[in-house]
Design a protein around this motif. Structure first.
Motif, short mmCIF file in Angstrom:
data_model
loop_
_atom_site.label_atom_id
_atom_site.label_comp_id
_atom_site.label_asym_id
_atom_site.label_seq_id
_atom_site.Cartn_x
_atom_site.Cartn_y
_atom_site.Cartn_z
N GLU A 43 -34.29 91.04 46.93
CA GLU A 43 -34.27 91.22 48.39
C GLU A 43 -35.63 90.90 49.00
O GLU A 43 -35.72 90.22 50.02
N ILE A 44 -36.68 91.40 48.38
CA ILE A 44 -38.04 91.13 48.86
C ILE A 44 -38.32 89.63 48.78
O ILE A 44 -38.88 89.04 49.73
N ASP A 45 -37.93 89.01 47.69
CA ASP A 45 -38.14 87.57 47.52
C ASP A 45 -37.40 86.79 48.60
O ASP A 45 -37.94 85.83 49.16
N ASP A 46 -36.18 87.19 48.91
CA ASP A 46 -35.38 86.50 49.92
C ASP A 46 -35.99 86.56 51.32
O ASP A 46 -35.77 85.67 52.14
N HIS A 47 -36.76 87.61 51.59
CA HIS A 47 -37.30 87.81 52.94
C HIS A 47 -38.79 87.47 53.09
O HIS A 47 -39.34 87.63 54.17
N ARG A 48 -39.39 86.99 52.02
CA ARG A 48 -40.83 86.66 52.14
C ARG A 48 -41.01 85.29 52.77
O ARG A 48 -40.14 84.42 52.65
N PRO A 49 -42.13 85.10 53.45
CA PRO A 49 -42.40 83.77 54.03
C PRO A 49 -42.48 82.72 52.92
O PRO A 49 -42.96 83.01 51.81
N ALA A 57 -45.94 89.54 48.17
CA ALA A 57 -44.81 90.09 48.93
C ALA A 57 -44.41 91.45 48.38
O ALA A 57 -44.09 92.37 49.16
N HIS A 61 -44.66 94.96 50.47
CA HIS A 61 -43.46 95.80 50.63
C HIS A 61 -43.78 97.25 50.27
O HIS A 61 -43.39 98.17 51.00
#
Length: 74
Positions: A43-49, A57, A61
């Motif tokens: 999830e964090i990977d999907d939302h990082r720039p 990231a 988080h």
């Protein structure tokens, strides 16, 4: 100490380096959200720039989670 960790994100293996304290907090966050650690990392990977790296990231988080908890008085 900084350690290298691995995870499978969307079927692809990736690695990242994190201090033990950040790794431990990621596990706490995942448990508090009743989700697997790998799902949280994904999830964090999907939302990082796109121009940021996964290690940063993940740290950001954890920082945001800690600030939000402090704001709630936890």
């Amino acid at each position: 100490m900084i350690r290298k960790h691995s995870a499978t994100l969307h079927g692809h293996r990736t690695s990242f380096s994190l201090e033990d304290e950040f790794w431990d907090e990621l596990k706490v966050i995942a448990a508090s959200r009743s989700m697997p650690l790998a799902a949280l990392i994904s999830e964090i990977d999907d939302h990082r720039p796109p121009d940021s790296n996964l290690s940063s990231a993940l740290r950001l988080h954890v920082l945001a989670w800690a600030k939000a908890a402090a704001g709630r008085g936890l």
